[in-house]
Design a protein around this motif. Sequence first.
Motif, PDB file in Angstrom:
ATOM      1  N   GLU A 114       0.830  -1.213   0.000  1.00 24.84           N
ATOM      2  CA  GLU A 114       0.000   0.000   0.000  1.00 24.84           C
ATOM      3  C   GLU A 114       0.862   1.259   0.000  1.00 24.84           C
ATOM      4  OE1 GLU A 114      -3.611   2.138   2.575  1.00 24.84           O
ATOM      5  OE2 GLU A 114      -2.882   0.135   3.127  1.00 24.84           O
ATOM      6  N   ASP A 115       1.985   1.239   0.743  1.00 28.35           N
ATOM      7  CA  ASP A 115       2.879   2.402   0.769  1.00 28.35           C
ATOM      8  C   ASP A 115       3.412   2.702  -0.631  1.00 28.35           C
ATOM      9  OD1 ASP A 115       2.569   2.636   3.514  1.00 28.35           O
ATOM     10  OD2 ASP A 115       4.307   1.369   3.956  1.00 28.35           O
ATOM     11  N   TYR A 116       3.862   1.660  -1.312  1.00 28.56           N
ATOM     12  CA  TYR A 116       4.406   1.853  -2.662  1.00 28.56           C
ATOM     13  C   TYR A 116       3.297   2.251  -3.646  1.00 28.56           C
ATOM     14  CZ  TYR A 116       8.903  -0.145  -1.286  1.00 28.56           C
ATOM     15  OH  TYR A 116      10.118  -0.372  -0.694  1.00 28.56           O
ATOM     16  N   PHE A 117       2.135   1.658  -3.481  1.00 26.94           N
ATOM     17  CA  PHE A 117       0.984   1.965  -4.333  1.00 26.94           C
ATOM     18  C   PHE A 117       0.638   3.452  -4.236  1.00 26.94           C
ATOM     19  CE2 PHE A 117      -3.659   2.234  -4.902  1.00 26.94           C
ATOM     20  CZ  PHE A 117      -3.835   1.571  -6.106  1.00 26.94           C
ATOM     21  N   ASN A 118       0.523   3.949  -3.015  1.00 26.79           N
ATOM     22  CA  ASN A 118       0.191   5.362  -2.817  1.00 26.79           C
ATOM     23  C   ASN A 118       1.323   6.278  -3.280  1.00 26.79           C
ATOM     24  OD1 ASN A 118      -2.368   4.861  -1.722  1.00 26.79           O
ATOM     25  ND2 ASN A 118      -1.526   4.558   0.333  1.00 26.79           N
ATOM     26  N   LEU A 119       2.563   5.804  -3.116  1.00 29.94           N
ATOM     27  CA  LEU A 119       3.707   6.593  -3.571  1.00 29.94           C
ATOM     28  C   LEU A 119       3.647   6.817  -5.077  1.00 29.94           C
ATOM     29  CD1 LEU A 119       6.541   7.874  -3.241  1.00 29.94           C
ATOM     30  CD2 LEU A 119       7.492   5.577  -3.491  1.00 29.94           C
ATOM     31  N   ILE A 120       3.345   5.756  -5.822  1.00 29.34           N
ATOM     32  CA  ILE A 120       3.284   5.877  -7.282  1.00 29.34           C
ATOM     33  C   ILE A 120       2.147   6.806  -7.702  1.00 29.34           C
ATOM     34  CG2 ILE A 120       2.884   4.602  -9.426  1.00 29.34           C
ATOM     35  CD1 ILE A 120       4.237   2.194  -8.050  1.00 29.34           C
ATOM     36  N   LEU A 121       1.009   6.686  -7.036  1.00 28.71           N
ATOM     37  CA  LEU A 121      -0.111   7.576  -7.354  1.00 28.71           C
ATOM     38  C   LEU A 121       0.286   9.039  -7.161  1.00 28.71           C
ATOM     39  CD1 LEU A 121      -3.154   5.735  -5.683  1.00 28.71           C
ATOM     40  CD2 LEU A 121      -2.489   5.723  -8.091  1.00 28.71           C
ATOM     41  N   GLU A 122       1.014   9.305  -6.067  1.00 27.12           N
ATOM     42  CA  GLU A 122       1.408  10.686  -5.776  1.00 27.12           C
ATOM     43  C   GLU A 122       2.518  11.156  -6.705  1.00 27.12           C
ATOM     44  OE1 GLU A 122       2.909  13.445  -2.010  1.00 27.12           O
ATOM     45  OE2 GLU A 122       2.382  11.334  -1.703  1.00 27.12           O
ATOM     46  N   MET A 123       3.490  10.275  -6.957  1.00 30.17           N
ATOM     47  CA  MET A 123       4.624  10.651  -7.805  1.00 30.17           C
ATOM     48  C   MET A 123       4.178  11.090  -9.188  1.00 30.17           C
ATOM     49  SD  MET A 123       7.453   7.711  -6.891  1.00 30.17           S
ATOM     50  CE  MET A 123       8.284   7.954  -8.455  1.00 30.17           C
ATOM     51  N   PHE A 124       3.240  10.353  -9.761  1.00 28.85           N
ATOM     52  CA  PHE A 124       2.841  10.607 -11.138  1.00 28.85           C
ATOM     53  C   PHE A 124       1.488  11.307 -11.250  1.00 28.85           C
ATOM     54  CE2 PHE A 124       5.952   7.252 -11.334  1.00 28.85           C
ATOM     55  CZ  PHE A 124       6.775   7.677 -12.359  1.00 28.85           C
ATOM     56  N   GLY A 125       0.948  11.711 -10.105  1.00 32.04           N
ATOM     57  CA  GLY A 125      -0.301  12.462 -10.121  1.00 32.04           C
ATOM     58  C   GLY A 125      -1.435  11.712 -10.794  1.00 32.04           C
ATOM     59  N   ILE A 126      -1.536  10.411 -10.517  1.00 34.15           N
ATOM     60  CA  ILE A 126      -2.557   9.582 -11.167  1.00 34.15           C
ATOM     61  C   ILE A 126      -3.898   9.817 -10.477  1.00 34.15           C
ATOM     62  CG2 ILE A 126      -3.240   7.223 -11.750  1.00 34.15           C
ATOM     63  CD1 ILE A 126      -0.249   6.479 -11.607  1.00 34.15           C
ATOM     64  N   PRO A 129     -10.073   8.598 -11.729  1.00 34.77           N
ATOM     65  CA  PRO A 129     -10.578   8.091 -13.016  1.00 34.77           C
ATOM     66  C   PRO A 129      -9.499   7.387 -13.836  1.00 34.77           C
ATOM     67  CG  PRO A 129     -11.428  10.292 -12.609  1.00 34.77           C
ATOM     68  CD  PRO A 129     -10.403  10.030 -11.548  1.00 34.77           C
ATOM     69  N   GLU A 130      -8.272   7.935 -13.826  1.00 33.10           N
ATOM     70  CA  GLU A 130      -7.183   7.295 -14.575  1.00 33.10           C
ATOM     71  C   GLU A 130      -6.871   5.918 -14.006  1.00 33.10           C
ATOM     72  OE1 GLU A 130      -4.224  10.737 -16.259  1.00 33.10           O
ATOM     73  OE2 GLU A 130      -4.326  10.510 -14.076  1.00 33.10           O
ATOM     74  N   LEU A 131      -6.843   5.815 -12.672  1.00 35.46           N
ATOM     75  CA  LEU A 131      -6.538   4.533 -12.041  1.00 35.46           C
ATOM     76  C   LEU A 131      -7.623   3.503 -12.351  1.00 35.46           C
ATOM     77  CD1 LEU A 131      -4.717   2.893 -10.117  1.00 35.46           C
ATOM     78  CD2 LEU A 131      -6.185   3.682  -8.241  1.00 35.46           C
ATOM     79  N   VAL A 132      -8.894   3.900 -12.237  1.00 35.76           N
ATOM     80  CA  VAL A 132      -9.995   2.970 -12.502  1.00 35.76           C
ATOM     81  C   VAL A 132      -9.977   2.530 -13.966  1.00 35.76           C
ATOM     82  CG1 VAL A 132     -12.497   2.684 -12.531  1.00 35.76           C
ATOM     83  CG2 VAL A 132     -11.410   3.955 -10.657  1.00 35.76           C
ATOM     84  N   PHE A 133      -9.780   3.481 -14.856  1.00 36.59           N
ATOM     85  CA  PHE A 133      -9.721   3.149 -16.282  1.00 36.59           C
ATOM     86  C   PHE A 133      -8.599   2.145 -16.548  1.00 36.59           C
ATOM     87  CE2 PHE A 133      -8.146   3.729 -20.576  1.00 36.59           C
ATOM     88  CZ  PHE A 133      -9.311   3.707 -21.336  1.00 36.59           C
ATOM     89  N   GLU A 134      -7.441   2.360 -15.918  1.00 40.27           N
ATOM     90  CA  GLU A 134      -6.302   1.464 -16.129  1.00 40.27           C
ATOM     91  C   GLU A 134      -6.599   0.082 -15.550  1.00 40.27           C
ATOM     92  OE1 GLU A 134      -2.805   1.471 -18.275  1.00 40.27           O
ATOM     93  OE2 GLU A 134      -4.189   3.137 -17.906  1.00 40.27           O
ATOM     94  N   ALA A 135      -7.254   0.040 -14.380  1.00 38.55           N
ATOM     95  CA  ALA A 135      -7.604  -1.242 -13.759  1.00 38.55           C
ATOM     96  C   ALA A 135      -8.580  -2.020 -14.643  1.00 38.55           C
ATOM     97  CB  ALA A 135      -8.208  -1.002 -12.378  1.00 38.55           C
TER      98      ALA A 135
END
Length: 352
Positions: A114-126, A129-135
């Motif tokens: 979860e730490d890495y997951f949230n880090l990537i979201l923050e790093m790349f400003g995802i 909607p972008e995350l759901v679309f990608e999932a």
Amino acid sequence: MPAPQFFPALSNLIGTENLPEPIKSAFDKVSDKLFYKTYYVEKSIYGDTAYHNLVLVLKGNAGINIFGGDDGLQLLFNPGTSANTIEIPIALYYRLPILKYLRRITLNELSTIEDYFNLILEMFGISKPELVFEAFDIFLDGYDDTVLAFVNQFNANSNYSEYQPLPLPQTGNQFSDITELISFFESFGLDINLYILETYIDGSDLSKGFENMSLLFDRFLGEFSIDTLIDLFIPRISVALQSLNLALAFPRNMLQPVDGQGNVIDDGSKSLLTYNVGSLLYDTKTGFDFINPDTFQLTRSQIGNSGFILEVTNLKLDLKDNTNIPEADAYGYGPEFKGIYAQSASITLPKK
């Protein structure tokens, strides 16, 4: 007589409050003797890379009298251009990739998927909607209707049985459907990002979790692994003491410095025969290295009071049995050659 030179204190550049102990205490003890000049810095726009170059100036001579007492020959270490100073050119390069993305995070804050997951979201400003679309695109690719599949999976998930069934959006547009799904989750008091993490990313298995995240974030990160993320936190540092010199200072009754017109410089300064010992380098990847040019430079000088001016440039001494200086190789001498090379050497007769 030239005007005295004043140098800014090194403490103006380095705030001791930012230094750890015992470095802070040691620096405080010598800070009144540490100065600098010709400071130059380049930084990237994000602050993840920087290059600093300065000349460290220390008050006082690091040398010993070797003949004739205070008025005789002296051996000096890195003599400065100003009297009674030591000058050490220093270059520092660092690179810390994580600073390109985030300013306030450390590696020890990352311990779970979860730490890495949230880090990537923050790093790349995802965005959500972008995350759901990608999932949908990655994990529900085999379904004809990915929105319907997502809704059915949520409603069948026993971990969320306490919540009312998730309605099926009816907009007919996938982006609008995703926006509605996010709103439904928020009305339930749920975070759709966390749901995607728990449902499609295996947080209990670090290896499997990173494998799934590599699929989910491939469009943003390309080739992705735990090592890729860890590398972002590893600083690359390179430090160079660019010029380490030993100098033989001659008493003025032997040699006196002269200016470009051959006039004696009458300010008490001494002629120096300077041996460029080399440069000491340290890099966090390659370790220590030493570059040894083996060159001598002599201050353009008058011999005593004779009027004869001695000038020698780029003097090299070769005493090795197995290697040559480049100039000896250029003249075709074998590796056993021993001798002295000077780019130029001249004695100018006294002025009439």
